[in-house]
Design a protein around this motif. Sequence first.
Motif, PDB file in Angstrom:
ATOM      1  N   ASN A 169      58.567 -51.202 -23.361  1.00 16.37           N
ATOM      2  CA  ASN A 169      57.776 -52.412 -23.565  1.00 16.37           C
ATOM      3  C   ASN A 169      56.314 -52.151 -23.207  1.00 16.37           C
ATOM      4  O   ASN A 169      55.400 -52.655 -23.869  1.00 16.37           O
ATOM      5  N   GLY A 170      56.085 -51.371 -22.172  1.00 14.41           N
ATOM      6  CA  GLY A 170      54.722 -50.997 -21.832  1.00 14.41           C
ATOM      7  C   GLY A 170      54.066 -50.214 -22.954  1.00 14.41           C
ATOM      8  O   GLY A 170      52.874 -50.413 -23.252  1.00 14.41           O
ATOM      9  N   SER A 171      54.834 -49.348 -23.606  1.00 12.63           N
ATOM     10  CA  SER A 171      54.305 -48.571 -24.724  1.00 12.63           C
ATOM     11  C   SER A 171      53.958 -49.478 -25.897  1.00 12.63           C
ATOM     12  O   SER A 171      52.952 -49.283 -26.583  1.00 12.63           O
ATOM     13  N   ARG A 172      54.781 -50.494 -26.124  1.00 14.44           N
ATOM     14  CA  ARG A 172      54.494 -51.439 -27.212  1.00 14.44           C
ATOM     15  C   ARG A 172      53.152 -52.129 -26.971  1.00 14.44           C
ATOM     16  O   ARG A 172      52.344 -52.271 -27.890  1.00 14.44           O
ATOM     17  N   VAL A 173      52.930 -52.532 -25.756  1.00 14.41           N
ATOM     18  CA  VAL A 173      51.670 -53.206 -25.431  1.00 14.41           C
ATOM     19  C   VAL A 173      50.493 -52.263 -25.655  1.00 14.41           C
ATOM     20  O   VAL A 173      49.457 -52.654 -26.214  1.00 14.41           O
ATOM     21  N   ARG A 174      50.658 -50.998 -25.266  1.00 15.54           N
ATOM     22  CA  ARG A 174      49.578 -50.030 -25.464  1.00 15.54           C
ATOM     23  C   ARG A 174      49.286 -49.785 -26.931  1.00 15.54           C
ATOM     24  O   ARG A 174      48.160 -49.455 -27.306  1.00 15.54           O
ATOM     25  N   HIS A 175      50.302 -49.952 -27.783  1.00 15.94           N
ATOM     26  CA  HIS A 175      50.103 -49.792 -29.225  1.00 15.94           C
ATOM     27  C   HIS A 175      49.660 -51.097 -29.898  1.00 15.94           C
ATOM     28  O   HIS A 175      49.583 -51.167 -31.125  1.00 15.94           O
ATOM     29  N   GLY A 176      49.389 -52.118 -29.101  1.00 17.08           N
ATOM     30  CA  GLY A 176      48.930 -53.388 -29.658  1.00 17.08           C
ATOM     31  C   GLY A 176      50.028 -54.243 -30.248  1.00 17.08           C
ATOM     32  O   GLY A 176      49.748 -55.159 -31.037  1.00 17.08           O
ATOM     33  N   ARG A 220      60.615 -48.636 -41.678  1.00 15.53           N
ATOM     34  CA  ARG A 220      59.737 -47.940 -40.724  1.00 15.53           C
ATOM     35  C   ARG A 220      59.148 -48.923 -39.715  1.00 15.53           C
ATOM     36  O   ARG A 220      58.958 -48.587 -38.542  1.00 15.53           O
ATOM     37  N   HIS A 221      58.881 -50.143 -40.133  1.00 16.51           N
ATOM     38  CA  HIS A 221      58.303 -51.140 -39.226  1.00 16.51           C
ATOM     39  C   HIS A 221      59.275 -51.525 -38.119  1.00 16.51           C
ATOM     40  O   HIS A 221      58.858 -52.024 -37.059  1.00 16.51           O
ATOM     41  N   VAL A 222      60.564 -51.297 -38.345  1.00 17.63           N
ATOM     42  CA  VAL A 222      61.583 -51.590 -37.338  1.00 17.63           C
ATOM     43  C   VAL A 222      61.945 -50.336 -36.559  1.00 17.63           C
ATOM     44  O   VAL A 222      62.062 -50.362 -35.338  1.00 17.63           O
ATOM     45  N   VAL A 223      62.114 -49.229 -37.282  1.00 19.53           N
ATOM     46  CA  VAL A 223      62.563 -47.982 -36.670  1.00 19.53           C
ATOM     47  C   VAL A 223      61.554 -47.459 -35.653  1.00 19.53           C
ATOM     48  O   VAL A 223      61.912 -47.047 -34.550  1.00 19.53           O
ATOM     49  N   SER A 224      60.263 -47.453 -36.014  1.00 18.14           N
ATOM     50  CA  SER A 224      59.239 -46.972 -35.089  1.00 18.14           C
ATOM     51  C   SER A 224      57.938 -47.724 -35.307  1.00 18.14           C
ATOM     52  O   SER A 224      56.966 -47.175 -35.823  1.00 18.14           O
ATOM     53  N   PRO A 225      57.898 -48.987 -34.921  1.00 19.31           N
ATOM     54  CA  PRO A 225      56.688 -49.782 -35.154  1.00 19.31           C
ATOM     55  C   PRO A 225      55.491 -49.233 -34.408  1.00 19.31           C
ATOM     56  O   PRO A 225      55.589 -48.824 -33.251  1.00 19.31           O
ATOM     57  N   GLY A 226      54.359 -49.183 -35.101  1.00 14.41           N
ATOM     58  CA  GLY A 226      53.127 -48.752 -34.471  1.00 14.41           C
ATOM     59  C   GLY A 226      52.931 -47.259 -34.416  1.00 14.41           C
ATOM     60  O   GLY A 226      51.923 -46.782 -33.901  1.00 14.41           O
TER      61      GLY A 226
END
Length: 268
Positions: A169-176, A220-226
Amino acid sequence: MTGSRVLALVVAHPDDDAYGLAGTVALHEDDPGFRFVLVHATDGGAGQIDPSYPPVNEPLGRIRRREMEAAWTAHGRPPDRHEWLDYDDGAVAQVPFGELVERIGGILAQERPDVVATFGPDGITGHPDHIAVGAATDAAFTGLRADGGPGLQRLLHGGVRRSTWERWNGSRVRHGLEPWDEGRVYDVRPVPDDLIGMEVDVGSVAHRIVAGLMEHRTQRHVVSPGVPPDSEEDAGWARSVSVEPLVIAWPPRQPGAAVLGDVFEGLD
């Protein structure tokens, strides 16, 4: 390993199978008697399509079936048996439960797999299709195990450790990206760390897992978003799939028991 070992994975949509056990399949591909059975409840025809994917002029479900086949070819160890149950995407939870148990149970009865893996009660993302498939597989497993026949020694549920979920989740935030909300349907849901009874180290074959995931291009938007394709971030993606955590749903796991390192570990 000697003798036959059969692993069955029962999921809802194409790409559900690309996570969680693909590394295990690769690790066991050369074992004598290893057999991999894959069951999909639906072809995912009602899903969304990655915005970067070219315009389509055919049903999405047909494309996703091809993506699934391409994914296992890229991975390098396609299933020995693959079954589509052909239910409508998004409507599996509306299928009469007894029917779903019977359909899944019929395949398991023919194969008598040593290990069966599916979704737990959280469906990993709370998706109703996932939850229905997992519950029906659990019921089919329990019913067949009671007949005293061979196989059906272990039932596994996919899961994500809470500590891992918090890191991701922290990584998601870093990727916007918006952080996951564990109470929101379609967002990844964690399980307590102490419920994970098995962790398979698949780092040596992580590149094969990623190769398979990459073939699910409409998702791709689900498998590895961002994460842009062919970017340096793909290396991090390989690291993120280098461990396959699983909840042991059967046999009951004793509190404090050692975490197992392989799906067949300790079986007869």
